[in-house]
Enzyme design. Structure first.
Site, PDB file in Angstrom:
ATOM      1  N   LYS A   1      -0.383 -20.502  -0.909  1.00 51.36           N
ATOM      2  CA  LYS A   1       0.289 -20.306   0.367  1.00 51.36           C
ATOM      3  C   LYS A   1      -0.246 -19.039   1.037  1.00 51.36           C
ATOM      4  CE  LYS A   1       3.947 -18.028  -2.174  1.00 51.36           C
ATOM      5  NZ  LYS A   1       3.092 -18.031  -3.390  1.00 51.36           N
TER       6      LYS A   1
ATOM      7  N   TYR B   1       7.025 -15.183   2.271  1.00 52.92           N
ATOM      8  CA  TYR B   1       8.075 -15.229   1.247  1.00 52.92           C
ATOM      9  C   TYR B   1       9.452 -15.151   1.885  1.00 52.92           C
ATOM     10  CZ  TYR B   1       4.719 -14.609  -2.558  1.00 52.92           C
ATOM     11  OH  TYR B   1       3.696 -14.783  -3.466  1.00 52.92           O
TER      12      TYR B   1
END
Length: 372
Positions: A138, A223
């Site tokens: 990611k 995040y």
């Protein structure tokens, strides 16, 4: 520390040694008898042999359902070193020019793309064209358009696309999600996500717009974005954001230093988050509801996650995140297991749509509507 990943490299195996509980231990509940795994093993080639690729490789030594069998790198010396360290045969070693030939290699099931963000799109599409499952770090791409193209390519090739959302398998994180789903916090009102560190070397790829796709938001801010979604159980419907830049030499045009961003959710809950490359000691989630709260700090780091709720300390076992992730991805690929929080390409695109909206809000100074 120069970066989270540089920090990990300094810790080396000692960081992983802190995480001693194997997945089978906590998954089995009170039954401490380890079951011998007798199913298919996911045979993985890692693309990108840098700091995080090394962390994944070391973690996979403890996997029972996944195995490192191949490498793809543009640096021949790294390939040789990994061959020796992990016992990888010559026929499973590729570079960025010839790795399309994995289509003829029946010993490799999946490729884990752990390269700079700006390279994910093209590499994943090539992996799919070679008929292999793709696992991608990611953020999955540098924008939602590229992410959707990756999803479409993998669907067309009839292979799975998974994203390295290791927190989706972390025991304390899953306990907070369980408590929220069971109504133990009551109606959720507020989420706060603080993610950041002081970045070092100004020449590294994370500060290169073309390779990184941005700055702190593309590395650490994701995040808080993803966490706001799985902690609240909702998708944001609007975004506002403000950027602060104090060093225009290190953080050039298009490379964000610090962004504060806010979300609104359909229920009326709100989120306030911070992403930065210029502040240390920021790795904290806070969830507040009418009946209680959850606080996690560290909330997303590679080492042990710590947290508490209004009922007391979270005491779920510590696990090696990447070990659990890879074993779970074997189950997803071969047995169509549905994780509590998705890790598929569609999940990755949702985060990218929000990142696109955050950057637009920074640019325009306006509230931006989001639909994921």
């Amino acid at each position: 520390m120069n970066s989270r990943r540089d920090f990990l490299q300094k810790l080396g195996l000692s960081a992983l040694a802190l995480q001693l509980v194997p997945y089978s231990g906590w998954a089995a509940g009170t039954d401490k008898t380890e079951q011998v795994y007798d199913g298919p093993v996911l045979r993985v080639a890692i693309m990108g042999l840098g700091g995080y690729g090394t962390i994944v490789a070391e973690a996979m030594r403890k996997c029972t359902k996944a195995k490192l069998v191949g490498v793809i790198s543009g640096t021949p010396s790294k390939v040789k070193a990994w061959q020796s360290k992990y016992g990888i045969p010559e026929k499973n070693c590729y570079n960025y020019e010839n790795f399309d030939n994995i289509k003829n290699n029946s010993d490799i099931d999946a490729v884990y793309v752990i390269t700079p963000n700006g390279l994910h799109h093209d590499f994943v599409i090539r992996v799919a064209a070679a008929g292999k499952h793709a696992i991608c770090e990611k953020p999955m791409a540098v924008n939602a358009k590229e992410g959707q193209e990756m999803v479409d390519a993998c669907k067309k090739a009839n292979v799975k696309l998974l994203v390295g959302y290791r927190m989706h398998f972390e025991p304390k994180t899953l306990e907070v999600i369980r408590m929220r789903q069971n109504g133990e916090f009551g109606k959720i009102r507020f989420f706060q996500g603080q993610c950041g560190f002081t970045i070092g070397d100004p020449t590294q790829w994370r500060l290169n717009k073309k390779l990184a796709g941005g700055g702190s938001m593309m590395d650490i801010g994701i995040y808080a974005i993803n966490g706001s979604r799985y902690m609240t159980g909702e998708e944001p419907i609007w975004v506002t954001a403000q950027e602060t830049k104090t060093d225009t030499v290190k953080f050039k045009e298009g490379v964000d230093e610090t962004i504060q961003f806010q979300f609104g959710f359909p229920s009326g809950a709100v989120a306030s988050c911070l992403s930065t490359y210029n502040m240390n000691n920021l790795d904290r989630f806070f969830l507040d509801g009418e009946k209680g709260f959850a606080e996690m700090q560290p909330s997303t780091g590679y080492g042990p996650i710590k947290g508490r709720t209004h009922l007391g300390e979270l005491n779920q076992p510590v696990t090696t995140h990447q070990t659990v992730q890879m074993d779970e991805m074997c189950e997803i690929i071969f047995n169509n297991k549905k994780p509590v929080v998705p890790v598929n390409g569609e999940e990755g695109v949702k985060d990218l749509k929000i990142i696109d909206a955050i950057y637009l809000a920074v640019k325009t100074g306006k509230k931006v509507e989001v639909s994921v």
